[in-house]
Write a protein that holds these residues in place. Structure first.
Motif, PDB file in Angstrom:
ATOM      1  N   SER A  96      41.950  35.210  37.137  1.00 13.60           N
ATOM      2  CA  SER A  96      41.371  35.019  36.355  1.00 13.60           C
ATOM      3  C   SER A  96      40.421  34.413  35.386  1.00 13.60           C
ATOM      4  CB  SER A  96      42.024  36.299  34.782  1.00 13.60           C
ATOM      5  OG  SER A  96      41.952  37.663  35.941  1.00 13.60           O
ATOM      6  N   GLN A 172      38.708  41.240  29.785  1.00 12.94           N
ATOM      7  CA  GLN A 172      39.732  39.822  29.770  1.00 12.94           C
ATOM      8  C   GLN A 172      39.630  39.815  28.189  1.00 12.94           C
ATOM      9  OE1 GLN A 172      41.644  37.338  32.115  1.00 12.94           O
ATOM     10  NE2 GLN A 172      41.788  39.594  32.850  1.00 12.94           N
ATOM     11  N   GLY A 203      44.378  40.855  35.050  1.00 10.57           N
ATOM     12  CA  GLY A 203      44.507  39.759  36.179  1.00 10.57           C
ATOM     13  C   GLY A 203      44.404  39.946  37.024  1.00 10.57           C
TER      14      GLY A 203
END
Length: 266
Positions: A96, A172, A203
């Motif tokens: 990520s 995110q 992630g």
């Protein structure tokens, strides 16, 4: 990358220059000597003399019975394989928003190495005991060594790279409704949208494995994949322009991903 049975060798740029001179090798691919090149002849000689003394102290450079200076076999193997590999494997892997890490592997004449250049410019070589150890190190660097991803078959996705990036960024940032809206528009099944958005938010590991066979007919093969705690996908693209490029994410088991990597590095 996991620790595996291997011989560890750390060399500074100055030490590599001393060794190359000893081995009568004129160049080393990618070696940054800019700081040394700026030195005066006197300063350069002093720096290289200190490096030589360090090599002798660590028994990487020693005199034989006839008084000739010899480079240790593992150091010779590390440098030789890096200069003239038969196959190279480059792995770029990151999760990520974390910064991706790169690993470089080489092999030639049954010698297997990996090379990492750390922040201070030190070259860290690992000389593997055999091909199996080398392959396990590659899988580890790719993020598949001790993976515990569930074997649940994830949904197949096809969407533009810009939409995928935006869905990932939204998830995110905790904007799951926005992420789910993008995924729904991309055709993700309603019952899977929540899980995929959650995977993006928790992630995802993105890895690219590039294997290059050197020689007259140089060949390069690439395997891209993404993995979360529940899903694993093989990534392919149509090669279009950035942003509008179509990304296909096909569900794949972790075992199959390992097989794919093993196939391209063999």
């Amino acid at each position: 990358m996991d620790r595996l049975q291997a011989v560890s060798i750390k060399l500074t740029t100055e030490e590599i220059l001393v060794l190359l001179d000893q081995l009568k090798i004129n160049s080393y691919p990618g070696l940054d000597t800019s700081q040394i090149d700026e030195l005066s002849d006197r300063e350069r000689n002093l720096v290289l003399d200190v490096a030589r003394r360090g090599l002798i102290a660590r028994q990487m450079l020693s005199q034989d019975d006839s008084g000739e200076w010899q480079v240790s076999q593992f150091v010779t193997a590390s440098l030789g394989v890096s200069i003239a590999p038969q196959k190279s494997v480059l792995i770029t892997s990151g999760r990520s928003r974390e910064e991706a890490e790169s690993y470089l592997f080489h092999t030639a004449q049954d010698v297997y190495t990996t090379l990492d250049i750390v922040d201070d410019g030190t070259h860290h070589f690992l000389v593997m005991v055999d091909r199996d150890s080398w392959q396990q190190a590659i899988l580890s660097a790719a993020g598949l060594s001790d993976s515990v991803y569930e074997r649940t078959a994830g949904p197949a996705l096809t969407m533009s790279s810009s939409d995928l990036n935006q869905a990932h960024e939204n998830a995110q940032s905790g904007l799951f409704e926005e992420a789910e809206a993008i995924l729904t528009a991309a055709g993700v099944a309603p019952e899977a949208v929540g899980d995929v958005a959650a995977a993006l938010g928790n992630g995802i590991l993105f890895s690219t494995v590039t294997a290059v066979t050197h020689g007259q007919d140089e060949d390069s093969r690439i395997f891209n994949f993404a993995a979360s705690g529940r899903y694993c996908w093989e990534l392919t693209s149509n090669g279009g322009q950035a942003g509008s490029r179509q990304i296909s994410m096909m569900p794949i088991s972790v075992g199959k991903a390992k097989d794919q990597i093993s196939a391209i590095i063999t």
